[in-house]
Design a protein around this motif. Structure first.
Motif, mmCIF file in Angstrom:
data_model
loop_
_atom_site.group_PDB
_atom_site.id
_atom_site.type_symbol
_atom_site.label_atom_id
_atom_site.label_comp_id
_atom_site.label_asym_id
_atom_site.label_seq_id
_atom_site.Cartn_x
_atom_site.Cartn_y
_atom_site.Cartn_z
ATOM 1 N N ALA A 70 -28.270 -44.136 4.231
ATOM 2 C CA ALA A 70 -29.513 -44.036 3.470
ATOM 3 C C ALA A 70 -29.600 -45.192 2.492
ATOM 4 C CB ALA A 70 -29.587 -42.710 2.718
ATOM 5 N N VAL A 71 -30.825 -45.586 2.175
ATOM 6 C CA VAL A 71 -31.052 -46.640 1.193
ATOM 7 C C VAL A 71 -31.740 -46.021 -0.019
ATOM 8 C CG1 VAL A 71 -31.182 -48.437 2.919
ATOM 9 C CG2 VAL A 71 -33.265 -47.267 2.233
ATOM 10 N N SER A 72 -31.557 -46.628 -1.161
ATOM 11 C CA SER A 72 -32.099 -46.115 -2.410
ATOM 12 C C SER A 72 -33.243 -46.994 -2.892
ATOM 13 C CB SER A 72 -31.000 -46.052 -3.476
ATOM 14 O OG SER A 72 -31.531 -45.612 -4.716
ATOM 15 N N VAL A 113 -37.485 -40.501 7.083
ATOM 16 C CA VAL A 113 -37.311 -39.370 6.176
ATOM 17 C C VAL A 113 -37.086 -39.916 4.769
ATOM 18 C CG1 VAL A 113 -35.888 -37.390 5.538
ATOM 19 C CG2 VAL A 113 -36.395 -37.841 7.948
ATOM 20 N N VAL A 114 -37.866 -39.428 3.827
ATOM 21 C CA VAL A 114 -37.737 -39.818 2.422
ATOM 22 C C VAL A 114 -37.342 -38.577 1.619
ATOM 23 C CG1 VAL A 114 -38.868 -40.824 0.418
ATOM 24 C CG2 VAL A 114 -39.512 -41.578 2.723
ATOM 25 N N ILE A 115 -36.315 -38.711 0.814
ATOM 26 C CA ILE A 115 -35.906 -37.635 -0.095
ATOM 27 C C ILE A 115 -36.234 -38.088 -1.509
ATOM 28 C CG2 ILE A 115 -33.985 -36.247 -0.952
ATOM 29 C CD1 ILE A 115 -32.580 -36.715 1.700
ATOM 30 N N ILE A 150 -33.457 -43.313 6.612
ATOM 31 C CA ILE A 150 -33.474 -42.289 5.570
ATOM 32 C C ILE A 150 -33.487 -43.007 4.226
ATOM 33 C CG2 ILE A 150 -32.260 -40.335 4.533
ATOM 34 C CD1 ILE A 150 -30.982 -39.815 7.247
ATOM 35 N N VAL A 151 -34.422 -42.618 3.369
ATOM 36 C CA VAL A 151 -34.610 -43.278 2.081
ATOM 37 C C VAL A 151 -34.516 -42.238 0.971
ATOM 38 C CG1 VAL A 151 -36.181 -44.644 0.660
ATOM 39 C CG2 VAL A 151 -36.098 -45.024 3.140
ATOM 40 N N VAL A 152 -33.767 -42.544 -0.073
ATOM 41 C CA VAL A 152 -33.683 -41.692 -1.256
ATOM 42 C C VAL A 152 -34.485 -42.375 -2.370
ATOM 43 C CG1 VAL A 152 -32.170 -40.654 -2.984
ATOM 44 C CG2 VAL A 152 -31.444 -40.754 -0.592
ATOM 45 N N ALA A 153 -35.519 -41.692 -2.834
ATOM 46 C CA ALA A 153 -36.457 -42.309 -3.779
ATOM 47 C C ALA A 153 -36.417 -41.613 -5.138
ATOM 48 C CB ALA A 153 -37.878 -42.256 -3.218
ATOM 49 N N SER A 154 -36.239 -42.397 -6.182
ATOM 50 C CA SER A 154 -36.214 -41.878 -7.553
ATOM 51 C C SER A 154 -37.585 -42.001 -8.197
ATOM 52 C CB SER A 154 -35.185 -42.649 -8.387
ATOM 53 O OG SER A 154 -33.897 -42.535 -7.837
ATOM 54 N N GLY A 161 -44.148 -41.803 -0.139
ATOM 55 C CA GLY A 161 -43.706 -41.856 1.247
ATOM 56 C C GLY A 161 -44.632 -42.664 2.130
ATOM 57 N N ASP A 162 -45.922 -42.749 1.764
ATOM 58 C CA ASP A 162 -46.870 -43.515 2.571
ATOM 59 C C ASP A 162 -46.527 -45.003 2.560
ATOM 60 O OD1 ASP A 162 -48.154 -41.117 2.963
ATOM 61 O OD2 ASP A 162 -49.664 -41.478 1.415
ATOM 62 N N GLU A 163 -46.241 -45.518 1.375
ATOM 63 C CA GLU A 163 -45.887 -46.936 1.280
ATOM 64 C C GLU A 163 -44.543 -47.200 1.946
ATOM 65 O OE1 GLU A 163 -45.498 -50.524 -2.063
ATOM 66 O OE2 GLU A 163 -45.755 -48.440 -2.706
#
Length: 258
Positions: A70-72, A113-115, A150-154, A161-163
């Motif tokens: 996953a990337v942050s 997938v974005v968390i 998979i992306v982990v977004a703060s 998530g659209d962008e």
């Protein structure tokens, strides 16, 4: 002819079926002490959930232990205070995140997938990894659906998530995010699905699976619904009001591959 119901009987029975605050009683013009203390505690838990620190590194490590890279990234909201006061900042990636995502968007997959922390980091910490693990198992039943990134977004809002999906070139994005805490569920997780993600999508163009928490949808129940919507959304090339959740039939139709 039905027999009469004793006064207050139906309301009292309802308390065994719902966590909602019904039939609390009264003491003079106020609530009794116990319901008042329960309300105060629930309100404090909801506030704590909103202001909880988001541990993106912990989530990435937990995903890594499952063999998932996953990337942050983070939004333009520099801190929690601005995130809560400026919802628009939570819908846009900061410049560093845009550049970073562009470097990893080399092999776009059908699904990203974005968390995101959302309004309850507590919910994300409690449920996101378990829901994703179960979702992968359900998607594995259909080789045509593969997660590209998979992306982990703060400091994330749903529209972030659209962008992210647009930069990654994903056909669909699934956003797992903490929902606004309620007085009966401070740790409720939601999943938002958007086909052909790009900035400017509206909520009418998304599907939502909500109320994932201990007293709501289980992790596997939520994952099954999400997987059904993913397959159907990709097959029909649409999400939102045009895609109804018929997962209870447990028989996803094949409308044709994209």
């Amino acid at each position: 002819m039905s027999s009469p119901v004793a006064p207050g009987r139906s309301t009292l029975d309802l308390r065994t079926l719902t966590p909602a605050r019904v039939a609390l009683g009264r003491s003079g013009a106020s609530l009794p002490t116990r319901p008042l203390l329960d309300f105060t505690l629930a309100h404090a838990r909801a506030r704590d959930a909103v202001h909880a620190a988001f541990d993106a590194e912990m989530l990435i490590a937990a995903l890594g232990a499952l063999g998932l890279a996953a990337v942050s990234v983070r939004s333009r909201a520099p801190n929690r205070k601005d995130y809560l006061r400026r919802p628009d900042l939570g819908r846009q990636l900061d410049d560093a995140s845009v550049e970073h995502l562009a470097t990893v968007a080399t092999t776009p997959g059908r699904l990203a997938v974005v968390i995101g922390d959302g309004l309850s980091p507590t919910a994300v910490h409690a449920h996101a990894v378990a829901v994703l693990t179960s979702l992968l198992a359900h998607l594995a039943e259909d080789d045509a659906v593969a997660i590209g990134q998979i992306v982990v977004a703060s400091s994330a809002r749903v529209a972030l998530g659209d962008e992210i999906g647009a930069i990654l070139g994903a056909e669909m994005v699934v956003m797992l995010i903490g929902e606004r805490p309620g007085l009966s569920a401070p740790d409720s997780l939601g999943a938002y699905l958007t086909f052909a993600p790009k900035p400017g999508r509206t909520d009418a163009e998304r599907n939502c699976v909500s109320n994932v928490h201990q007293a709501g949808l289980s992790h596997d129940e939520a994952a099954f619904k999400i997987a059904w919507l993913v397959r159907e959304g990709l097959a029909r090339q649409v999400t939102g009001v045009a895609l109804k959740d018929e997962s209870a039939d447990r028989s996803p139709r094949r409308i044709g591959a994209v």
